[in-house]
Design an enzyme around this catalytic site. Structure first.
Site, PDB file in Angstrom:
ATOM      1  CB  CYS A 145      -5.315   6.410  10.356  1.00  0.00           C
ATOM      2  SG  CYS A 145      -5.965   5.050   9.715  1.00  0.00           S
ATOM      3  NE  ARG A 147      -0.034  10.510  10.417  1.00  0.00           N
ATOM      4  CZ  ARG A 147      -0.508   9.358   9.405  1.00  0.00           C
ATOM      5  NH1 ARG A 147      -1.810   8.980   9.809  1.00  0.00           N
ATOM      6  NH2 ARG A 147       0.399   8.657   8.816  1.00  0.00           N
ATOM      7  N   PRO A 148       2.232  16.369  12.048  1.00  0.00           N
ATOM      8  CG  PRO A 148       4.060  17.200  13.162  1.00  0.00           C
ATOM      9  CD  PRO A 148       3.127  16.065  13.072  1.00  0.00           C
ATOM     10  NE  ARG A 161      -7.471   4.821   4.916  1.00  0.00           N
ATOM     11  CZ  ARG A 161      -7.056   6.185   5.502  1.00  0.00           C
ATOM     12  NH1 ARG A 161      -7.778   6.453   6.602  1.00  0.00           N
ATOM     13  NH2 ARG A 161      -5.990   6.333   4.846  1.00  0.00           N
ATOM     14  NE  ARG A 206       0.420  12.434   7.236  1.00  0.00           N
ATOM     15  CZ  ARG A 206       0.570  13.675   7.713  1.00  0.00           C
ATOM     16  NH1 ARG A 206      -0.212  14.518   8.116  1.00  0.00           N
ATOM     17  NH2 ARG A 206       1.977  13.825   8.016  1.00  0.00           N
ATOM     18  CE  LYS A 213      -2.266   2.237   3.878  1.00  0.00           C
ATOM     19  NZ  LYS A 213      -1.614   3.138   4.147  1.00  0.00           N
ATOM     20  CG  ASN A 214       2.259   2.953   3.815  1.00  0.00           C
ATOM     21  OD1 ASN A 214       1.132   2.993   3.646  1.00  0.00           O
ATOM     22  ND2 ASN A 214       2.880   2.554   4.842  1.00  0.00           N
ATOM     23  CG  ASP A 248       2.044   1.198   9.715  1.00  0.00           C
ATOM     24  OD1 ASP A 248       1.666   2.256  10.521  1.00  0.00           O
ATOM     25  OD2 ASP A 248       2.341   1.605   8.508  1.00  0.00           O
ATOM     26  CG  ASP A 283       7.453  19.920  11.371  1.00  0.00           C
ATOM     27  OD1 ASP A 283       6.758  18.939  11.253  1.00  0.00           O
ATOM     28  OD2 ASP A 283       8.541  19.937  12.166  1.00  0.00           O
TER      29      ASP A 283
END
Ligand code: UD1
Length: 424
Positions: free
Chosen positions: A124, A129-130, A405, A100, A29-30, A313, A132
């Site tokens: 999720c 989850r910034p 998902r 995301r 997936k990723n 994960d 920057d």
């Protein structure tokens, strides 16, 4: 092949199954999500194989279609992407909020088309989850970024190669910057990058399109910018180590004996090492792995870390498994601060878990009891499936859409291994 988004009310599992048999693991997936975003900056057609037919991928394909890319499914797990000549619209918030990883479009859109407007992404709910590090890196490459009404607006002429240090080896920031730097003028050096296998897969794919990326898989990635990226006639996504790891944990939890095909066992080393510590036998084949759990499990301690550390994960699934392992196990979550929500659901099934900040202490109970629970994120959903397979009686898992998902044919694969699982 069904390319619609899968949606159900609940998954129902009758527990006390022992998983046995053989299944094939799908594409990662990723990796697939990053590759699809990178394909948008190609100057020609891209064909990707082993693309998992999961909801996140379907949403990402909808997003790039909304930008003008032409996406065609050729056969099962193979897609052809024709990127747009120019981008005249921006991805709609209704899609971006679901995913995301849509933030990975910033780099390719900026580098290839000179501007990007992406709504602050969803995904999720596992922490703040910034972004920057994405911003710092893209600014370092010469982009101007600002936030306006919930959107990231980015503009740049041709990006300029630069030296960037990431304060944390963020997977997404490494991917975004690596993609953007491919079309920048001159050399970019990114230090303290993520080393996940998906980063190496993305670098290989970019190089297949004519990029010059070196060092992926180490702490420093060097990219020599090129004028344009060609298409790529065929590229195969790596196997999903998290899907594989989930089945390994499920087999261990149920005292099973399963073989997974289409895996790269070195990518699974962190989970294999922990399962071995817990008294599970792991046999690594050429592109397969066998998990035999015929002895009582022993408690273990886990700390999630960037690769090659133990993956965040798979932390929730491990928590599910450890909830019935006699003795005390400890989990320290170092990546996302909000990733213990599943503990409350496991407690509803009779688990004895104490959570204090980033630390969870699990006292193994004799057995879990089936009941009604809800998935709070993708991997929490997978953990509840693991728990339900072990539990006495019937478990109903609500909000299973989180699970769809990231897992393709999850129920079919579990049924093939002997689980009593259905969805309505
Ligand atoms: C990716 C994976 C996700 C996995 C995670 C960690 C995808 C689509 N998702 O998510 O499944 O759990 O890696 O392995 O590939 N951070 C910052 N600033 C930033 C970016 C990140 O502080 O600009 C922090 C995050 O808050 C988090 C940590 O870095 O605490 C790791 O995040 P990151 O590696 O970026 O995860 P994602 O790319 O979102």
């Amino acid at each position: 092949m069904n390319t619609d988004v899968v949606t159900r009310e609940k998954i129902i599992i009758n527990g006390k199954s022992v998983l046995k048999g053989k299944i094939k693991i799908g594409g990662a997936k990723n990796s697939a999500l990053a590759l699809i975003c990178a394909a948008v900056m190609a100057d020609g057609e891209v064909v990707l194989e082993k693309v998992p037919e999961i909801n996140d991928v379907m949403v990402m394909l909808d997003i790039i279609s909304s930008l003008g890319a032409k996406v065609t499914w050729q056969e099962s797990e193979t897609i052809k992407i024709n990127p747009p000549e120019k981008i005249t619209s921006h991805p709609p918030y209704s899609m971006v909020k679901k995913l995301r990883a849509s933030n990975l479009l910033l780099g390719p859109m900026l580098a290839r088309y000179g501007s990007a407007k992406v709504a602050l992404p969803g995904g999720c709910n596992i922490g703040t989850r910034p972004m920057d590090l994405h911003f710092k890196g893209l600014t370092g490459l010469g982009a101007q970024l600002r936030l306006e009404r919930g959107c990231i607006l980015a503009e740049a002429g041709r990006l300029k190669g630069s030296r960037i240090y990431l304060d944390f080896p963020s997977v997404g920031a490494t991917e975004n910057l690596m993609i953007a730097a491919c079309l920048a003028e001159g050399q970019t050096i990114i230090e303290n990058v993520a080393k996940e296998p998906e980063i190496v897969d993305l670098a290989n794919f970019l190089n297949c399109m004519g990029a010059k990326v070196r060092g992926a898989g180490t702490d420093v990635i060097k990219i020599q910018g090129v004028e344009r990226l060609s298409g790529c006639s065929r590229y195969c996504v790596i196997p999903d180590r998290i899907e594989a790891g989930t089945f390994m944990v499920a087999a261990a939890a149920t005292g099973g004996d399963i073989t997974l095909e289409n895996v790269i066992s070195t990518h699974l080393e962190p989970v294999s090492a922990k399962l071995r510590e817990a008294n599970v036998e792991i046999i690594e084949g050429e592109d397969s792995i066998r998990v035999i759990a015929d002895k009582p499990l022993t408690p273990i301690d886990i700390k999630t870390m960037p690769y090659p550390g133990f993956p965040t994960d798979l932390q929730s699934q491990m928590m599910g498994m450890l909830s019935t392992v006699a003795g005390t196990s400890i989990i320290i979550e170092n990546i996302f601060e909000n990733r213990f929500q599943v503990a409350d659901e496991l407690k509803r099934m009779g688990a004895n878990i104490k959570v204090e900040g980033r630390l969870a202490v699990i006292e193994g109970v004799e057995a879990l009891q089936g009941t009604q629970v809800k998935a709070t994120d993708l991997r929490a959903g997978a953990a509840l499936v693991v728990a339900a397979l072990m539990a006495n009686g019937r478990t109903e898992i609500y909000h299973p859409d989180y699970i769809y998902r990231g897992y393709h044919d999850f129920e079919d694969k579990l049924r093939e291994l002997g689980a009593d699982i259905t969805s309505v």
